[in-house]
Write a protein that holds these residues in place. Structure first.
Motif, PDB file in Angstrom:
ATOM      1  N   MET A   1     106.983  71.133 -16.435  1.00  0.00           N
ATOM      2  CA  MET A   1     108.158  70.270 -16.283  1.00  0.00           C
ATOM      3  C   MET A   1     108.683  69.890 -17.651  1.00  0.00           C
ATOM      4  N   TYR A   2     109.937  69.554 -17.718  1.00  0.00           N
ATOM      5  CA  TYR A   2     110.556  69.036 -18.930  1.00  0.00           C
ATOM      6  C   TYR A   2     110.339  69.931 -20.137  1.00  0.00           C
ATOM      7  N   SER A   3     110.507  71.217 -20.021  1.00  0.00           N
ATOM      8  CA  SER A   3     110.360  72.117 -21.153  1.00  0.00           C
ATOM      9  C   SER A   3     110.901  73.480 -20.765  1.00  0.00           C
ATOM     10  N   ASN A   4     110.776  74.464 -21.659  1.00  0.00           N
ATOM     11  CA  ASN A   4     111.270  75.783 -21.318  1.00  0.00           C
ATOM     12  C   ASN A   4     110.439  76.877 -21.931  1.00  0.00           C
ATOM     13  N   TYR A   5     110.957  78.120 -21.896  1.00  0.00           N
ATOM     14  CA  TYR A   5     110.093  79.232 -22.218  1.00  0.00           C
ATOM     15  C   TYR A   5     110.485  79.917 -23.517  1.00  0.00           C
ATOM     16  N   ILE A   6     109.486  80.324 -24.258  1.00  0.00           N
ATOM     17  CA  ILE A   6     109.621  81.128 -25.471  1.00  0.00           C
ATOM     18  C   ILE A   6     108.387  82.007 -25.501  1.00  0.00           C
ATOM     19  N   LYS A   7     108.537  83.301 -25.825  1.00  0.00           N
ATOM     20  CA  LYS A   7     107.369  84.162 -25.763  1.00  0.00           C
ATOM     21  C   LYS A   7     107.076  84.903 -27.050  1.00  0.00           C
ATOM     22  N   THR A   8     108.020  85.000 -27.939  1.00  0.00           N
ATOM     23  CA  THR A   8     107.733  85.682 -29.193  1.00  0.00           C
ATOM     24  C   THR A   8     108.372  84.916 -30.327  1.00  0.00           C
ATOM     25  N   GLY A   9     107.953  85.259 -31.542  1.00  0.00           N
ATOM     26  CA  GLY A   9     108.543  84.625 -32.701  1.00  0.00           C
ATOM     27  C   GLY A   9     108.059  83.213 -32.922  1.00  0.00           C
ATOM     28  N   LEU A  10     106.913  82.854 -32.363  1.00  0.00           N
ATOM     29  CA  LEU A  10     106.414  81.495 -32.456  1.00  0.00           C
ATOM     30  C   LEU A  10     105.176  81.445 -33.316  1.00  0.00           C
ATOM     31  N   LEU A  11     104.823  80.196 -33.697  1.00  0.00           N
ATOM     32  CA  LEU A  11     103.525  79.964 -34.325  1.00  0.00           C
ATOM     33  C   LEU A  11     102.670  79.328 -33.252  1.00  0.00           C
ATOM     34  N   GLY A 383     103.670  67.138  -9.249  1.00  0.00           N
ATOM     35  CA  GLY A 383     103.636  65.920 -10.058  1.00  0.00           C
ATOM     36  C   GLY A 383     102.459  65.913 -11.009  1.00  0.00           C
ATOM     37  N   ILE A 384     101.310  66.404 -10.551  1.00  0.00           N
ATOM     38  CA  ILE A 384     100.140  66.495 -11.427  1.00  0.00           C
ATOM     39  C   ILE A 384     100.467  67.353 -12.646  1.00  0.00           C
ATOM     40  N   ASP A 385     101.127  68.496 -12.424  1.00  0.00           N
ATOM     41  CA  ASP A 385     101.471  69.360 -13.553  1.00  0.00           C
ATOM     42  C   ASP A 385     102.426  68.665 -14.512  1.00  0.00           C
ATOM     43  N   GLN A 386     103.357  67.880 -13.979  1.00  0.00           N
ATOM     44  CA  GLN A 386     104.316  67.184 -14.836  1.00  0.00           C
ATOM     45  C   GLN A 386     103.608  66.317 -15.860  1.00  0.00           C
ATOM     46  N   PHE A 387     102.451  65.768 -15.497  1.00  0.00           N
ATOM     47  CA  PHE A 387     101.725  64.873 -16.391  1.00  0.00           C
ATOM     48  C   PHE A 387     100.511  65.526 -17.039  1.00  0.00           C
ATOM     49  N   THR A 388     100.331  66.844 -16.827  1.00  0.00           N
ATOM     50  CA  THR A 388      99.205  67.546 -17.478  1.00  0.00           C
ATOM     51  C   THR A 388      99.725  68.738 -18.267  1.00  0.00           C
ATOM     52  N   GLY A 389      99.748  69.919 -17.659  1.00  0.00           N
ATOM     53  CA  GLY A 389     100.201  71.102 -18.371  1.00  0.00           C
ATOM     54  C   GLY A 389     101.676  71.080 -18.706  1.00  0.00           C
ATOM     55  N   ASN A 390     102.485  70.367 -17.882  1.00  0.00           N
ATOM     56  CA  ASN A 390     103.925  70.236 -18.128  1.00  0.00           C
ATOM     57  C   ASN A 390     104.559  71.614 -18.306  1.00  0.00           C
ATOM     58  N   LEU A 391     104.250  72.511 -17.373  1.00  0.00           N
ATOM     59  CA  LEU A 391     104.646  73.908 -17.502  1.00  0.00           C
ATOM     60  C   LEU A 391     106.138  74.101 -17.289  1.00  0.00           C
ATOM     61  N   VAL A 392     106.713  75.010 -18.075  1.00  0.00           N
ATOM     62  CA  VAL A 392     108.105  75.399 -17.911  1.00  0.00           C
ATOM     63  C   VAL A 392     108.275  76.027 -16.537  1.00  0.00           C
ATOM     64  N   TYR A 393     109.314  75.620 -15.801  1.00  0.00           N
ATOM     65  CA  TYR A 393     109.485  76.112 -14.431  1.00  0.00           C
ATOM     66  C   TYR A 393     110.330  77.380 -14.427  1.00  0.00           C
ATOM     67  N   LEU A 527      90.498  71.383 -15.323  1.00  0.00           N
ATOM     68  CA  LEU A 527      90.334  71.150 -16.757  1.00  0.00           C
ATOM     69  C   LEU A 527      91.200  72.095 -17.583  1.00  0.00           C
ATOM     70  N   VAL A 528      91.422  73.301 -17.084  1.00  0.00           N
ATOM     71  CA  VAL A 528      92.349  74.207 -17.771  1.00  0.00           C
ATOM     72  C   VAL A 528      93.758  73.623 -17.740  1.00  0.00           C
ATOM     73  N   GLN A 529      94.189  73.206 -16.560  1.00  0.00           N
ATOM     74  CA  GLN A 529      95.543  72.659 -16.422  1.00  0.00           C
ATOM     75  C   GLN A 529      95.709  71.401 -17.271  1.00  0.00           C
ATOM     76  N   ARG A 530      94.727  70.549 -17.279  1.00  0.00           N
ATOM     77  CA  ARG A 530      94.833  69.276 -17.988  1.00  0.00           C
ATOM     78  C   ARG A 530      94.684  69.410 -19.492  1.00  0.00           C
ATOM     79  N   ASP A 531      93.754  70.279 -19.944  1.00  0.00           N
ATOM     80  CA  ASP A 531      93.322  70.235 -21.340  1.00  0.00           C
ATOM     81  C   ASP A 531      93.647  71.470 -22.161  1.00  0.00           C
ATOM     82  N   TYR A 532      94.169  72.544 -21.551  1.00  0.00           N
ATOM     83  CA  TYR A 532      94.385  73.779 -22.315  1.00  0.00           C
ATOM     84  C   TYR A 532      95.792  74.360 -22.198  1.00  0.00           C
ATOM     85  N   LEU A 533      96.491  74.092 -21.115  1.00  0.00           N
ATOM     86  CA  LEU A 533      97.799  74.703 -20.947  1.00  0.00           C
ATOM     87  C   LEU A 533      98.853  73.984 -21.780  1.00  0.00           C
ATOM     88  N   THR A 534      99.738  74.764 -22.395  1.00  0.00           N
ATOM     89  CA  THR A 534     100.907  74.242 -23.082  1.00  0.00           C
ATOM     90  C   THR A 534     102.130  74.688 -22.293  1.00  0.00           C
TER      91      THR A 534
END
Length: 965
Positions: A1-11, A383-393, A527-534
């Motif tokens: 949630m609240y973000s978007n996608y980028i796959k290359t050219g990043l650090l 809603g859980i994802d919105q407050f944990t991984g906050n994944l781009v939809y 724990l992956v969703q909460r602590d490792y996903l960006t």
């Protein structure tokens, strides 16, 4: 949630793993870094800046810190450049024993970006409105907006990664959360701050269905596909889908019961057929019942399922995962049923999470109301994802978001209904929405995604394109580049992890997986969703995080870690697990934050034989302290395959303060050397003597200090602030102060530790100190904590109700959310500029053999005052005050003695009790005697030293010091 996608050219960064990393071509937005030498969070961030040419204008702000059951802490940090938020710029720091183990995340380089907007926020807002093109917006209904904690957006200036060619370039943009109600939509619209172009629209509203899919309009097609392949009280609800269930309700003053569970913050309301996105969040009706035995007519009974489903979801998150609701802090679960179709009204065949509440339609066309428990848990899962991984939809990250929502739907259905067993849940667990469609078909299958035209393998059959070539722009028409369909990959991975399976994936790779059961699988997934996903995580990133979590929880080559890796291989993400004949893993070194004693520390090294064929008979353990010379200890013995051996090293003599240890193990023919290092920080503390006063005049009275945040605060020395608010006449000699010549530092938490005390058997111990303070009232505060387990857990000492202790019990809740946001309800705050003695009775701790106290000053980022001054710190007993008086009822001779001495009464004292205490207040000897003349004592078993002799009579108590030579 609240973000978007980028796959290359990043650090981008992620942690290194022990099991094999994929050699295939799956996309990862995370590179992996693991630290084998000690490094703090701040130091790790600095290394990133230097390594990837990010200048000092990049800063990071901590947003949340989580801890798993292994003691690993996971701190998520947001990137800023020159104070401007970098969208998706996130790092997650994984640390244990105060040392960073690994970091994963994504960073963006803003060097050279024009940071001066051409458009004003209002001009950009008009561009965003024109893009959405709605007839009506939520901010036009203030009451409804307030009910969802929504307000008209003013525009946040951010740095947004370029979204089309994925170059990693950043654009200065205004970000607007636009909630339209006619027609309904909600998304974060990014407007270029230079030229007004629309850069991206990130969808916030997440539906249960992809509304464009064929199955929604033709439920019969599902059949074809299946055949082809206040005071709250307990009531009883006759639910539509789950039979008779206990629910919590509220008894209103009217005498009627409503579907409000105040204990869980679960509220279920009637939207009264208002269209989705309309004004029902604030303008709703309550479902009522007269006797709390609920049997609602017609479609109304769907509300009972929504209420029970939300209750069960709350209980699952709290009881199973230790999470207090959607945001981890009691976020209310508000459900609205009878929500109408936003396109023309009428029955709505969908359910949705809109960033604040859950909305459920009544179905229609053969679809029943969408309130079965797995659908309720699915929407709450968004809603859980919105407050944990906050994944781009969108694209892979959006598919992972949808997959997680389905995972929580299955896990919570299993939790609530208990069908099957942990290793083999019943088939309904793996059917999504089976209760709302004809013949229990469902709309997705986790055990066989192909059944509904969804892929079970990454880029396999039925995969929807996610690349820019195959799906240039995410939209509702293409399901945001396949988020609902491609979720089948994660769904099938979770199914295989729970139950296991044998077969071939769509890349023609064989898999053979032994399931680990629902309980273990859902912990790993969470724990992956909460602590490792960006925000932009891909399936490979999810796989890598899951492998690391499984290793941390269960060990390198444990069945759980193997199944986690092989289940991803089963869905064509990553390689299959390959066993190693010999593999020594350094699991941990000790587990304490603080060690008491300078010459008693013996590190305990835990070594696992993670190989599959060869016992380990010899291990070289090398360690350094603060980068000094290498010390080696060789263990000889037998560590069988799969076993873990604790190895105690010889005692090391240390000096007081922070020590940084680096350990490495060496084993002959070790097939995997990446898991042989461990670094940790240990604070070495001295043993303090009861009744010793620390006046801080010499280095002998130095204490351990440290801080979290901007910098070190507590310092020993002479206070010399010019124009100080403190009454300097009361400040004599050396003290400990948060700053000896200025205001304290903001945005930090600073600690001053006492030495370690053995209070076992001490009579009436108390902590005593002099203190003056000048703290920003109700924003910054000071309190005292104690630990009895070497710093692993800390407890607040005392409350504001205790005499001569804290002056404030204020909290954010008690102050109406206007200040004291971080206050714990037991603290000093405000100003008292005169040194004053404070004391607290420690009798509750007089069975503890190792107690440490610490003063904690917590400051925010705003106003800074002069701070805190502490002097004359001691742990006393009742022997230390008021007993060496002038009664002169008896005398002792000889004194000093060898243990043979006499007590002579200066007058007839009658029956008395004689006690002898050591200097720590322990009662070593007691005897009742008649003291009318002289009584002899033979105590030559006492060691040489100073003791206190106390005589207690009917109307007096007198103590004196005696010396045994």
């Amino acid at each position: 949630m609240y973000s978007n996608y980028i796959k290359t050219g990043l650090l981008l960064f992620c942690a290194a793993f022990v099991l094999q990393v994929s050699a295939q071509d799956e996309v990862s937005v995370n590179k992996r870094i693991k630290f084998t030498k000690e490094v703090s969070s701040a130091e790790a961030t600095t290394q990133f800046l230097q390594k990837f040419n990010l200048d000092e204008n990049n800063t990071f702000q901590s947003t949340i810190v989580n801890q798993d059951r292994t003691g690993m802490q996971h701190e998520k940090m947001q990137q800023y450049y020159n104070g401007i938020k970098v969208e998706f710029g996130t790092i997650i720091v994984h640390a244990k024993n105060n040392a960073v183990k690994s970091i994963n995340g994504e960073l963006y380089n803003a060097l050279g970006v024009n940071l001066s907007p051409t458009l004003s926020p209002q001009e950009a807002f008009e561009k965003a409105k024109a893009y959405v093109g709605a007839q009506q917006y939520l901010w036009s209904n203030p009451a409804e907006a307030a009910a969802m904690n929504y307000s008209k957006p003013t525009g946040e200036l951010v740095l947004l990664p370029e979204m089309n060619t994925y170059s990693g370039l950043l654009n200065l943009a205004y970000k607007f959360d636009i909630y339209a109600t006619q027609p309904v939509s909600r998304g974060e619209v990014y407007v270029d701050a230079q030229n007004g172009q629309i850069l991206f629209n990130n969808k916030i509203i997440k539906h249960y269905y992809n509304e464009g899919r064929e199955m929604l309009n033709d439920p019969a097609n599902l059949v074809a596909r299946k055949t082809t392949t206040a005071p709250f009280v307990t009531g009883t609800a006759n639910t539509r889908y789950s039979g008779s269930r206990s629910i919590e309700t509220r008894l209103e003053t009217s005498g009627l019961y409503t579907l409000n569970d105040d204990s869980r913050n679960v509220f279920t309301r009637d939207a009264q057929n208002v269209v989705f996105g309309g004004g029902y969040v604030n303008n709703f009706a309550e479902f009522t019942d007269a006797d709390n035995t609920w049997t609602l007519p017609g479609l109304d009974n769907a509300a009972l399922d929504a209420h029970w489903g939300a209750m069960q979801s709350y209980d699952f998150w709290l009881n199973v995962q230790g999470r207090d609701g959607i945001d981890g802090n009691g976020f209310p679960m508000r459900s609205y049923v009878h929500v109408a179709n936003p396109q023309g009204g009428g029955s709505w065949q969908n359910a949705a999470w809109n960033g604040a509440v859950m909305s459920y339609g009544d179905g229609g066309g053969g679809v029943e109301p969408l309130t079965s428990i797995d659908i309720c848990a699915h929407e709450i899962g968004h809603g859980i994802d919105q407050f944990t991984g906050n994944l781009v939809y969108a694209r892979e990250s959006g598919a992972i978001d949808e997959g997680y929502a389905d995972i929580w739907g299955a896990a919570i259905e299993f939790y609530a209904k208990g069908n099957g067993d942990d290793l083999n849940p019943n088939i309904q667990t793996w059917q999504i929405g089976e209760e709302i469609v004809p013949n229990g078909i469902g709309i997705r299958s986790m055990s066989n995604p192909n059944l509904f035209g969804d892929p079970d393998s990454y880029e396999g059959n039925n995969w929807r394109p996610t690349s820019t070539a195959g799906c240039p722009t995410p939209s509702n028409a293409n399901d945001q580049c396949g988020v609902h369909s491609n979720s089948g990959v994660l769904n099938f991975w979770f199914y295989l992890l729970v139950q296991g399976g044998i077969g071939f994936n769509d890349a023609f790779d064989a898999y053979n997986i032994t399931g680990i059961g629902m309980q273990k699988a859902q912990e790993i997934a969470y724990l992956v969703q909460r602590d490792y996903l960006t925000p932009n995580s891909t399936f490979l990133d999810t796989r890598n995080g899951a492998v690391e979590v499984a290793i941390n929880l269960y060990g390198s080559n444990s069945p759980e870690a193997i199944a986690t890796q092989d289940a991803f291989h089963g869905v064509n993400v990553g390689t299959v697990y390959t066993p190693l004949a010999t593999d020594a893993r350094l699991v941990s070194v000790s587990d304490s934050e603080i060690h008491c004693g300078l010459n008693t520390y013996s590190p305990r090294v835990r070594v696992e034989n993670a190989g599959v064929t060869t016992p380990i008979t010899s291990v070289d353990i090398n360690y350094t302290i603060a980068g000094g010379p290498v010390n080696t200890f060789t263990y000889t013995g037998n560590i069988p395959v799969g076993a873990i051996q604790d190895i105690d090293l010889p005692v090391i003599t240390l000096t007081k303060g922070l020590k940084v240890f680096s350990f490495t193990i060496v084993v002959f023919n070790d097939g995997n050397a990446t898991n042989n290092q461990e670094t940790f920080r240990l604070r070495v503390n001295e043993i303090g003597a009861v009744q010793q006063v620390y006046d801080f005049e010499t280095t002998d009275d130095d204490l351990i200090t440290y801080s979290e945040g901007a910098g070190q605060l507590w310092t020993r020395g002479t206070y010399s602030q010019t124009g100080s608010v403190f009454e300097t006449t009361t400040l004599t000699g050396e003290v400990y102060a948060t700053n000896l010549s200025g205001d304290y530092v903001g945005n930090t938490r600073s600690y001053l530790l006492t030495d370690c005390y053995d209070l076992n058997g001490v009579t009436n111990p108390q902590i005593v100190f002099d203190m003056a303070y000048d703290i920003e009232e109700n924003w910054d505060y000071l309190y005292v904590e104690y630990t009895t387990d070497s710093g692993n857990t800390w407890n607040t000492l005392g409350t504001a109700a205790d005499a001569n202790w804290y002056n404030s019990d204020r909290t954010a809740a008690s102050s109406g959310n206007t200040d004291c946001f971080a206050c714990i309800g037991s603290q000093w705050t405000g100003t008292n500029t005169t040194m004053q003695e404070y004391s607290y009775n420690l009798s509750a701790l007089n069975n503890e053999s190792s107690v440490i106290f610490r003063f904690v000053l917590v400051t925010d980022q705003n106003v800074n005052n002069e701070g805190v001054i502490i002097d004359n710190l001691a742990i006393n007993t009742s022997l230390s005050v008021g007993e060496f008086d002038t009664i002169n009822a008896f005398s002792v001779y000889p004194n000093p003695s060898n243990g043979n001495f006499s007590i002579q009464a200066n007058k007839s004292l009658g029956d008395v009790s004689v006690h002898i205490f050591d200097i720590n207040g322990r009662n070593l000897y007691s005897k009742d005697v008649n003291l009318t003349g002289t009584v002899n004592f033979d105590l030559d078993n006492l060691r040489s030293g100073l003791y206190i002799l106390r005589v207690t009579g009917e109307d007096f108590v007198q103590s004196t010091k005696i010396i045994i030579e």
